[in-house]
Design a protein around this motif. Structure first.
Motif, PDB file in Angstrom:
ATOM      1  N   LEU A 117     -53.089 -98.292  47.410  1.00  0.00           N
ATOM      2  CA  LEU A 117     -52.459 -97.814  46.183  1.00  0.00           C
ATOM      3  C   LEU A 117     -51.884 -96.399  46.332  1.00  0.00           C
ATOM      4  CD1 LEU A 117     -51.701 -98.377  43.282  1.00  0.00           C
ATOM      5  CD2 LEU A 117     -53.955 -97.511  42.563  1.00  0.00           C
ATOM      6  N   PRO A 118     -52.598 -95.441  46.963  1.00  0.00           N
ATOM      7  CA  PRO A 118     -51.965 -94.116  47.159  1.00  0.00           C
ATOM      8  C   PRO A 118     -50.694 -94.184  47.985  1.00  0.00           C
ATOM      9  CG  PRO A 118     -54.337 -93.985  47.496  1.00  0.00           C
ATOM     10  CD  PRO A 118     -54.014 -95.445  47.409  1.00  0.00           C
ATOM     11  N   LEU A 119     -50.708 -95.030  49.042  1.00  0.00           N
ATOM     12  CA  LEU A 119     -49.500 -95.161  49.858  1.00  0.00           C
ATOM     13  C   LEU A 119     -48.359 -95.776  49.053  1.00  0.00           C
ATOM     14  CD1 LEU A 119     -48.097 -94.972  52.603  1.00  0.00           C
ATOM     15  CD2 LEU A 119     -49.059 -97.206  53.175  1.00  0.00           C
ATOM     16  N   TYR A 120     -48.699 -96.802  48.246  1.00  0.00           N
ATOM     17  CA  TYR A 120     -47.662 -97.424  47.409  1.00  0.00           C
ATOM     18  C   TYR A 120     -47.096 -96.415  46.410  1.00  0.00           C
ATOM     19  CZ  TYR A 120     -45.579-100.347  43.796  1.00  0.00           C
ATOM     20  OH  TYR A 120     -44.721-100.891  42.878  1.00  0.00           O
ATOM     21  N   TRP A 121     -47.978 -95.632  45.810  1.00  0.00           N
ATOM     22  CA  TRP A 121     -47.510 -94.649  44.823  1.00  0.00           C
ATOM     23  C   TRP A 121     -46.669 -93.570  45.489  1.00  0.00           C
ATOM     24  CZ3 TRP A 121     -47.533 -95.840  40.020  1.00  0.00           C
ATOM     25  CH2 TRP A 121     -47.238 -94.861  39.060  1.00  0.00           C
ATOM     26  N   LEU A 122     -46.998 -93.232  46.735  1.00  0.00           N
ATOM     27  CA  LEU A 122     -46.206 -92.276  47.509  1.00  0.00           C
ATOM     28  C   LEU A 122     -44.789 -92.800  47.711  1.00  0.00           C
ATOM     29  CD1 LEU A 122     -46.173 -89.666  49.363  1.00  0.00           C
ATOM     30  CD2 LEU A 122     -46.791 -91.198  51.227  1.00  0.00           C
ATOM     31  N   VAL A 123     -44.675 -94.073  48.100  1.00  0.00           N
ATOM     32  CA  VAL A 123     -43.353 -94.661  48.345  1.00  0.00           C
ATOM     33  C   VAL A 123     -42.561 -94.763  47.042  1.00  0.00           C
ATOM     34  CG1 VAL A 123     -42.164 -96.724  49.154  1.00  0.00           C
ATOM     35  CG2 VAL A 123     -44.200 -95.922  50.357  1.00  0.00           C
ATOM     36  N   VAL A 124     -43.216 -95.219  45.977  1.00  0.00           N
ATOM     37  CA  VAL A 124     -42.525 -95.387  44.701  1.00  0.00           C
ATOM     38  C   VAL A 124     -42.027 -94.048  44.167  1.00  0.00           C
ATOM     39  CG1 VAL A 124     -42.873 -95.985  42.279  1.00  0.00           C
ATOM     40  CG2 VAL A 124     -43.685 -97.522  44.067  1.00  0.00           C
ATOM     41  N   THR A 125     -42.854 -93.032  44.240  1.00  0.00           N
ATOM     42  CA  THR A 125     -42.448 -91.712  43.737  1.00  0.00           C
ATOM     43  C   THR A 125     -41.304 -91.134  44.551  1.00  0.00           C
ATOM     44  OG1 THR A 125     -44.733 -91.330  43.062  1.00  0.00           O
ATOM     45  CG2 THR A 125     -43.290 -89.429  43.106  1.00  0.00           C
ATOM     46  N   SER A 126     -41.304 -91.379  45.869  1.00  0.00           N
ATOM     47  CA  SER A 126     -40.224 -90.849  46.700  1.00  0.00           C
ATOM     48  C   SER A 126     -38.889 -91.515  46.389  1.00  0.00           C
ATOM     49  CB  SER A 126     -40.568 -91.038  48.179  1.00  0.00           C
ATOM     50  OG  SER A 126     -40.619 -92.425  48.505  1.00  0.00           O
ATOM     51  N   LEU A 127     -38.924 -92.726  45.819  1.00  0.00           N
ATOM     52  CA  LEU A 127     -37.685 -93.439  45.484  1.00  0.00           C
ATOM     53  C   LEU A 127     -37.305 -93.301  44.017  1.00  0.00           C
ATOM     54  CD1 LEU A 127     -38.346 -96.733  47.497  1.00  0.00           C
ATOM     55  CD2 LEU A 127     -36.810 -94.866  48.125  1.00  0.00           C
ATOM     56  N   THR A 128     -38.085 -92.547  43.261  1.00  0.00           N
ATOM     57  CA  THR A 128     -37.850 -92.412  41.827  1.00  0.00           C
ATOM     58  C   THR A 128     -37.053 -91.141  41.535  1.00  0.00           C
ATOM     59  OG1 THR A 128     -39.946 -93.525  41.393  1.00  0.00           O
ATOM     60  CG2 THR A 128     -38.971 -92.280  39.574  1.00  0.00           C
ATOM     61  N   PRO A 129     -36.075 -91.206  40.650  1.00  0.00           N
ATOM     62  CA  PRO A 129     -35.356 -89.961  40.264  1.00  0.00           C
ATOM     63  C   PRO A 129     -36.313 -88.955  39.631  1.00  0.00           C
ATOM     64  CG  PRO A 129     -34.160 -91.907  39.553  1.00  0.00           C
ATOM     65  CD  PRO A 129     -35.491 -92.386  40.031  1.00  0.00           C
ATOM     66  N   ASN A 130     -35.987 -87.717  39.789  1.00  0.00           N
ATOM     67  CA  ASN A 130     -36.865 -86.661  39.277  1.00  0.00           C
ATOM     68  C   ASN A 130     -37.050 -86.742  37.757  1.00  0.00           C
ATOM     69  OD1 ASN A 130     -38.519 -84.473  39.732  1.00  0.00           O
ATOM     70  ND2 ASN A 130     -36.895 -82.987  39.306  1.00  0.00           N
ATOM     71  N   THR A 131     -36.034 -87.269  37.060  1.00  0.00           N
ATOM     72  CA  THR A 131     -36.137 -87.365  35.603  1.00  0.00           C
ATOM     73  C   THR A 131     -37.123 -88.436  35.151  1.00  0.00           C
ATOM     74  OG1 THR A 131     -34.241 -88.858  35.652  1.00  0.00           O
ATOM     75  CG2 THR A 131     -33.798 -86.513  35.252  1.00  0.00           C
ATOM     76  N   TRP A 167     -41.813 -83.122  42.817  1.00  0.00           N
ATOM     77  CA  TRP A 167     -42.727 -84.138  43.343  1.00  0.00           C
ATOM     78  C   TRP A 167     -42.008 -85.256  44.106  1.00  0.00           C
ATOM     79  CZ3 TRP A 167     -47.507 -83.095  44.072  1.00  0.00           C
ATOM     80  CH2 TRP A 167     -48.172 -82.209  43.232  1.00  0.00           C
ATOM     81  N   PRO A 168     -40.908 -85.816  43.611  1.00  0.00           N
ATOM     82  CA  PRO A 168     -40.257 -86.887  44.391  1.00  0.00           C
ATOM     83  C   PRO A 168     -39.815 -86.424  45.776  1.00  0.00           C
ATOM     84  CG  PRO A 168     -39.496 -86.921  42.123  1.00  0.00           C
ATOM     85  CD  PRO A 168     -40.291 -85.662  42.279  1.00  0.00           C
ATOM     86  N   ALA A 169     -39.211 -85.236  45.872  1.00  0.00           N
ATOM     87  CA  ALA A 169     -38.798 -84.736  47.186  1.00  0.00           C
ATOM     88  C   ALA A 169     -40.009 -84.459  48.077  1.00  0.00           C
ATOM     89  CB  ALA A 169     -37.962 -83.461  47.021  1.00  0.00           C
ATOM     90  N   LEU A 170     -41.093 -83.942  47.472  1.00  0.00           N
ATOM     91  CA  LEU A 170     -42.311 -83.685  48.243  1.00  0.00           C
ATOM     92  C   LEU A 170     -42.921 -84.994  48.749  1.00  0.00           C
ATOM     93  CD1 LEU A 170     -44.429 -81.692  49.265  1.00  0.00           C
ATOM     94  CD2 LEU A 170     -45.574 -81.883  47.046  1.00  0.00           C
ATOM     95  N   MET A 171     -42.893 -86.042  47.917  1.00  0.00           N
ATOM     96  CA  MET A 171     -43.401 -87.336  48.353  1.00  0.00           C
ATOM     97  C   MET A 171     -42.541 -87.932  49.461  1.00  0.00           C
ATOM     98  SD  MET A 171     -46.143 -87.851  46.616  1.00  0.00           S
ATOM     99  CE  MET A 171     -46.413 -86.065  46.667  1.00  0.00           C
ATOM    100  N   ALA A 172     -41.218 -87.770  49.341  1.00  0.00           N
ATOM    101  CA  ALA A 172     -40.322 -88.275  50.388  1.00  0.00           C
ATOM    102  C   ALA A 172     -40.567 -87.562  51.716  1.00  0.00           C
ATOM    103  CB  ALA A 172     -38.866 -88.099  49.948  1.00  0.00           C
TER     104      ALA A 172
END
Length: 297
Positions: free
Chosen positions: A45-59, A261-266
């Motif tokens: 789940l943490p890895l999945y959330w990492l991937v999802v957040t990296s692909l999500t717009p900052n807004t 956060w999205p850029a940091l996750m990416a």
């Protein structure tokens, strides 16, 4: 009913009972499956959330309620990384200090582990436990001590300070890991090498080390990952030019007013790729090393 019929009935009953037991053994245990599902969910789940957040717009990164599946996907966060040259400097620093730390840790610990395993001398056990006890000190305490020593020798903000500090907490565990591998090698190999005329130096390098290769790889990979993931020592002992990826990414994407956060996750997703590739490439050595360490020769 004859005795033969009674015996046949007993055999059939036993056979039926055996089939029932076999079916019961093969029947899935729901508790086991539920426990495995919880463990898999906890691990991925943490890895999945990492991937999802990296692909999500900052807004949409902080939308409430949180969405398990993003409604909009963007790769701008990854593009931001490649437009930032400082990340490649942090990556270079991480590779340099992690690789040298791994090589230095293995080069020292293989001799110490072999000496603890195959030689008997006064104070051997006390020295072994002293080496292990160094892992029990809080890292903050070691950090203060190392900072004072490096400051006196003008070594702060250098690669040498990071490599030496990383080696101080990877070396004890590497020594114990390799001692276990050397314990699994039979002493008859050393005696056979002596009979063939090999000295201690040649016996160790030509006979023992090739057999302990899985252990050397496992110890080196542990030291590499430990140096790659360190945050506290790299943040304190290294200056802006020598910082590694963990403190570098935090300083880049987390400021006093905002956090990207999205850029940091990416960025975190990309920097985890080298370690994942190393694990996949060396997994056969790791499995072989665990097996060798588990069997005493």
């Amino acid at each position: 009913m004859t005795a033969l019929d009674v015996e046949a009935t007993g055999v059939e009953t036993a056979h039926s009972a055996g089939k029932t037991r076999t079916r019961s053994r093969r029947r899935p245990r729901w508790g086991t499956w539920i426990a495995l599902a919880v463990l898999v969910l906890f691990a991925f789940l943490p890895l999945y959330w990492l991937v999802v957040t990296s692909l999500t717009p900052n807004t949409q990164a902080f939308s409430y309620p949180p969405r398990l599946f993003p409604t909009q996907i963007t790769f701008d966060n990854f593009a931001t990384i490649f437009r930032t040259p400082a990340i490649f400097r942090y990556l270079q620093n991480s590779v340099i200090v992690s690789v040298i730390t791994a090589v230095l840790s293995v080069a020292i610990s293989m001799y110490m582990g072999y000496a603890f395993s195959k030689f008997r001398f006064r104070g051997r056990k006390s020295l072994m436990y002293f080496v292990l006890s160094s892992q029990m000190f809080p890292q903050a305490l070691l950090l203060v001590t190392l900072y004072v020593v490096f400051a006196q020798f003008h070594l702060l903000n250098t690669y040498f300070a990071l490599i030496l500090s990383f080696t101080t907490f990877t070396l004890p565990l590497c020594v114990w890991m390799l001692k276990g591998f050397f314990d699994a090698l039979p002493d008859d190999l050393i005696e056979a090498a002596k009979i063939d005329g090999a000295g201690p130096w040649r016996t160790f390098h030509s006979v023992i080390l090739p057999l302990a290769a899985p252990g050397l790889v496992a110890a080196g990979l542990f030291a590499f990952v430990r140096g790659w993931n360190d945050f506290m020592f790299a943040l304190t002992l290294a200056g802006p030019d020598k910082q590694t990826l963990p403190p570098g990414l935090v300083n880049m994407f987390i400021t006093e007013s905002s956090t990207a956060w999205p850029a940091l996750m990416a960025a975190s997703l990309l920097v985890s790729v080298p370690v994942s590739v190393a694990f996949i490439a060396l997994q056969r050595f790791l499995v072989g090393g665990v097996t060798a360490g588990a069997v005493k020769g």
